[in-house]
Each structure stands twice: as C-alpha cells, then as structure tokens.
Design a protein around this motif. Structure first.
Motif, PDB file in Angstrom:
ATOM      1  N   UNK A  66       0.582  -1.155   0.044  1.00  0.00           N
ATOM      2  CA  UNK A  66      -0.114  -0.041   0.055  1.00  0.00           C
ATOM      3  C   UNK A  66       0.735   1.282   0.181  1.00  0.00           C
ATOM      4  N   UNK A  67       2.016   1.301   0.515  1.00  0.00           N
ATOM      5  CA  UNK A  67       2.886   2.317   0.788  1.00  0.00           C
ATOM      6  C   UNK A  67       4.297   2.084   0.453  1.00  0.00           C
ATOM      7  N   UNK A  68       5.091   2.987  -0.265  1.00  0.00           N
ATOM      8  CA  UNK A  68       6.336   2.962  -0.251  1.00  0.00           C
ATOM      9  C   UNK A  68       6.897   3.846   1.184  1.00  0.00           C
ATOM     10  N   UNK A  69       7.565   3.098   2.166  1.00  0.00           N
ATOM     11  CA  UNK A  69       7.880   3.848   3.401  1.00  0.00           C
ATOM     12  C   UNK A  69       9.268   4.466   3.346  1.00  0.00           C
ATOM     13  N   UNK A  70       9.609   5.803   3.553  1.00  0.00           N
ATOM     14  CA  UNK A  70      10.683   6.461   3.500  1.00  0.00           C
ATOM     15  C   UNK A  70      11.164   6.926   4.824  1.00  0.00           C
ATOM     16  N   UNK A  71      12.436   7.080   5.226  1.00  0.00           N
ATOM     17  CA  UNK A  71      12.676   7.288   6.423  1.00  0.00           C
ATOM     18  C   UNK A  71      13.751   8.498   6.630  1.00  0.00           C
ATOM     19  N   UNK A  72      14.524   8.636   5.347  1.00  0.00           N
ATOM     20  CA  UNK A  72      15.401   9.910   5.206  1.00  0.00           C
ATOM     21  C   UNK A  72      15.117  10.520   3.732  1.00  0.00           C
ATOM     22  N   UNK A  73      15.931  11.722   3.795  1.00  0.00           N
ATOM     23  CA  UNK A  73      15.801  12.599   2.473  1.00  0.00           C
ATOM     24  C   UNK A  73      16.583  11.663   1.363  1.00  0.00           C
TER      25      UNK A  73
END
Length: 172
Positions: A66-73
C-alpha cells in the motif's frame, strides 16, 4: 477530494498523527490517541504523507503493497513517483527538528520545501488534480515556548515551502 478522483497529500514538519495532519483523515475524541490515529491513517486514502512520527507505526504495521515507506531524505529522492505511487515518509521518531538546530541533529530530515516538492511531483501525475495540505507546524511550538527567534526562522522555512509550491504549480 478522493471521491472526486483527486490525489491527496499531507506534508508537515510535526508528525503524521499531530492535530493538523490527522484532522484530514482521522476521527477520535482526543488528539493524544495516536495509536488509533495511526491506524486510521493506514486505512485512509491519503496518497502521500511526509512528516515525522515514526514511533506511531511499529515495524510491520505498514503494508508495503500500500505504501512505499521512506525514513530519510535519500529514501525520499529514490521513492517511486508514478501516478499510482503512495508514499509515507516518516523522517523522525516524533516531531521533526526545527531547521535552526545543528545539522547533525536533523540529519536525514528533508526540509519542508523539499517535502512539498516531492509531494507535488507525485500528486501532479493525476490529470484530475490534487489536494495538498502543507503545515509548518513547528512555528506553533516555538511560539508556545516564547521563542520569537525560532518562530521567525520557522516562518521563513514555511515561506520557502510556499515559494516552492507556487513555482511548481505555475510552471516556472
């Protein structure tokens, strides 16, 4: 907006479950019911959400289909930007850091303008259009702390985000 076929995005330098972003997708009887607010976010139709608040989403709670999760720039720069892309950016455990703190404290956190640009790049792929809410919520925290200098600097950061949005949607 979703029922009319628009894409929907939320950008805030606070956290996904904070009052302003949550008002667009959650209904709870108290703003601190963040576990419930996070669950409601995952069930919402929001296409792009870029903010802080990683601690409200335990490992495995976000369906990677459902989502591409990103945690930094860097992850944000590499995130898919197709018409059907859904992105959840969680750039801090809790609230994001004000831009005036030392860079090593906010390492990996994109600026409000960078998050705004990334959101518009994804959302604008929908030919029907999009709705994007951008909040410079750290201004409020500085004001509550009587930190006039910090509030002014955060207003200037918000101004950069507005300028970036205007530049992108005006075609300049």
């Amino acid at each position: 907006a979703k029922s009319l076929g628009y894409s929907v995005g939320l950008v805030s330098n606070t956290k996904v479950t904070h009052a302003t972003p949550a008002a667009f997708y959650a209904h709870v009887n108290h703003r601190y019911k963040e576990d419930e607010i996070a669950k409601q976010f995952l069930a919402s139709g929001v296409d792009v959400c870029l903010s802080g608040g990683r601690k409200a989403f335990p490992v495995g709670s976000v369906d990677p289909k459902r989502f591409c999760v990103v945690v930094d720039d860097k992850g944000l720069q590499k995130a898919p930007r197709g018409k059907d892309s859904r992105i959840l950016g969680l750039f801090a455990e809790d609230m994001m850091h004000p831009r005036f703190v030392p860079e090593d404290m906010r390492k990996g956190e994109p600026s409000l303008a960078e998050m705004t640009e990334a959101a518009i790049r994804v959302l604008s792929r929908n030919e029907k259009g999009f709705f994007l809410m951008v909040e410079g919520g750290l201004i409020d925290g500085c004001a509550h702390a009587n930190d006039a200098h910090g509030a002014i600097l955060e207003v200037l950061e918000y101004d950069k985000a507005v300028a970036q949005a205007l530049k992108m949607v005006s075609g300049q």
